[in-house]
Design an enzyme around this catalytic site. Sequence first.
Site, PDB file in Angstrom:
ATOM      1  N   CYS A 264      27.919  35.419   3.929  1.00  0.00           N
ATOM      2  CA  CYS A 264      27.667  34.147   3.239  1.00  0.00           C
ATOM      3  C   CYS A 264      27.844  34.202   1.728  1.00  0.00           C
ATOM      4  CB  CYS A 264      26.261  33.656   3.538  1.00  0.00           C
ATOM      5  SG  CYS A 264      26.074  33.147   5.238  1.00  0.00           S
TER       6      CYS A 264
HETATM    7  C1  UDX Z   1      22.237  34.849   2.863  1.00  0.00           C
HETATM    8  C2  UDX Z   1      21.156  33.881   2.363  1.00  0.00           C
HETATM    9  O1  UDX Z   1      20.038  34.620   1.908  1.00  0.00           O
HETATM   10  C3  UDX Z   1      20.767  32.924   3.482  1.00  0.00           C
HETATM   11  O2  UDX Z   1      19.839  31.979   2.993  1.00  0.00           O
HETATM   12  C4  UDX Z   1      22.031  32.228   3.973  1.00  0.00           C
HETATM   13  O3  UDX Z   1      21.746  31.333   4.984  1.00  0.00           O
HETATM   14  C5  UDX Z   1      23.053  33.231   4.440  1.00  0.00           C
HETATM   15  O4  UDX Z   1      23.319  34.138   3.373  1.00  0.00           O
HETATM   16  P1  UDX Z   1      22.291  37.092   4.295  1.00  0.00           P
HETATM   17  O5  UDX Z   1      23.748  37.134   3.974  1.00  0.00           O
HETATM   18  O6  UDX Z   1      21.851  37.331   5.678  1.00  0.00           O
HETATM   19  O7  UDX Z   1      21.669  35.687   3.857  1.00  0.00           O
HETATM   20  O8  UDX Z   1      21.594  38.223   3.422  1.00  0.00           O
HETATM   21  P2  UDX Z   1      20.702  38.311   2.101  1.00  0.00           P
HETATM   22  O9  UDX Z   1      19.359  38.805   2.461  1.00  0.00           O
HETATM   23  O10 UDX Z   1      20.790  37.070   1.317  1.00  0.00           O
HETATM   24  O11 UDX Z   1      21.455  39.498   1.333  1.00  0.00           O
HETATM   25  C6  UDX Z   1      22.815  39.349   0.923  1.00  0.00           C
HETATM   26  C7  UDX Z   1      23.277  40.573   0.182  1.00  0.00           C
HETATM   27  O12 UDX Z   1      22.635  40.664  -1.082  1.00  0.00           O
HETATM   28  C8  UDX Z   1      22.996  41.903   0.888  1.00  0.00           C
HETATM   29  O13 UDX Z   1      24.143  42.737   0.772  1.00  0.00           O
HETATM   30  C9  UDX Z   1      21.829  42.485   0.117  1.00  0.00           C
HETATM   31  O14 UDX Z   1      21.836  43.892   0.138  1.00  0.00           O
HETATM   32  C10 UDX Z   1      22.102  41.953  -1.284  1.00  0.00           C
HETATM   33  N1  UDX Z   1      20.891  41.823  -2.119  1.00  0.00           N
HETATM   34  C11 UDX Z   1      19.917  40.938  -1.777  1.00  0.00           C
HETATM   35  C12 UDX Z   1      20.771  42.568  -3.279  1.00  0.00           C
HETATM   36  O15 UDX Z   1      21.652  43.370  -3.615  1.00  0.00           O
HETATM   37  N2  UDX Z   1      19.662  42.400  -4.053  1.00  0.00           N
HETATM   38  C13 UDX Z   1      18.676  41.531  -3.759  1.00  0.00           C
HETATM   39  O16 UDX Z   1      17.713  41.433  -4.521  1.00  0.00           O
HETATM   40  C14 UDX Z   1      18.808  40.783  -2.574  1.00  0.00           C
END
Ligand code: UDX
Length: 422
Positions: A264
């Site tokens: 996403c």
């Molecule tokens: C995301 C959105 O959070 C969600 O609301 C939407 O519907 C779909 O996309 P998702 O892709 O499942 O969800 O994962 P998310 O928990 O958002 O993490 C995305 C990426 O960001 C991961 O690679 C994670 O490792 C990274 N991340 C997240 C960070 O590097 N730092 C953070 O503080 C949070």
Amino acid sequence: MEISVIGCGYVGLVTGLGFAELGNSVIFVDSDEFKLKLINALKPPIYEPGLEELMRRNGGRFYATNDYQEAISNSEISFICVGTPSKEDGSIDLSHVKASARQIGESLRNKDGYHVVVVKSTVLPGTTENVVRQIIEEMSGKKAFIDFGLAVNPEFLREGNAVEDFFNPDRIVIGIRDEKTREILEELYSPFNCPKLITDIKTAEMIKYANNAFLATKISFANEIGNICKKLGIDVYEVFKGVGLDHRINPAFFRAGIGFGGSCLPKDVRALIAKAGELGEEPKILKAVIEVNERQPLRMIELLKKHMSSLEGKTIGILGLAFKPDTDDVRESRAIPIVEKLLEEKAKVIAYDPKAIDNFSKIFPHIEYAKSGQEVVDRSDALLIVTEWKEFGELNYRGKIVVDGRRIDKAREALVYEGVCW
Ligand code: UDX
């Protein structure tokens, strides 16, 4: 209520099974025969915590088919939950959304009564009212908002947390234009106590993009500050603890490291950039968010080279291949550019992930995959921690060179420990 869910990816499955748990009847539609078989055998086709239990508990309330007509005729609401991947140029690929709109339209031609079509797939503002509406009207010979309802209901489910997120949303956003659709969706969502925001259709579409773009911005911002902190010998996690306590800011999504992957955030930011370009806007912040994110994983290799002059012939261990813990999804995983770079530098790569090896080996069939995290640690000259799986907090890192992209505190016991932003 009777619901059909088009597309059995993690959004469709979790949404459909969530509604089944709330007492609704659900028909899943997908063209992938293998997936249909698994679902009908109450086996989840993807790994998502809690999904299998949800399937078993609600076995009598759902089934899966490839027959649109059957699904539409036997339901009053259809959720479009198909994927909207990026094209080469970053713009959004609507082919699955269009295909399902066509099939729904054809099926509606043979159905009496008001049927509500809800777009849950992430689509750019204007798509539902222009593209989806036009296709369904053409195929069905009916008029939107009079003969059938049309709405947008973005999902905010995090992979790995999707079941929990479904039942405990921060808010529900519903974009509508006609009262009847509003009433039907308000009834469907009546068991939820969170704030419900009713908007027009294109506003709901934009909320999803602005939301994901802001989350991505928070991460790239944390990483940029983290890169500066690293040079100054400051712990960026302490910094953001302090920053996050400001109620105007909020502490979530400030985990600095090697950036965001997944199905996403990268795709949605790129699609918004492409859309802005079409409109003659230059989205400078969004472009920088992507640029920082693309550079961030390669910093691990730079840090590695501080301790190993050449990587040629060295065995480099990769801990974690999924784009985040608790999923088997490797889409846009930070491990991909890292492994590419290591192979370019002629290193030998040995990797482990508790769930994502199958998916990762489709992209990299020729690297070595280990049976456990400890095997990777033991057999490597140096290690890169790419995904923060809980079990990596229990390995023995003593005597090793470790570059940590995700802050596994236990790895600090290594002989050489480098945090990417700390
Ligand atoms: C995301 C959105 O959070 C969600 O609301 C939407 O519907 C779909 O996309 P998702 O892709 O499942 O969800 O994962 P998310 O928990 O958002 O993490 C995305 C990426 O960001 C991961 O690679 C994670 O490792 C990274 N991340 C997240 C960070 O590097 N730092 C953070 O503080 C949070």
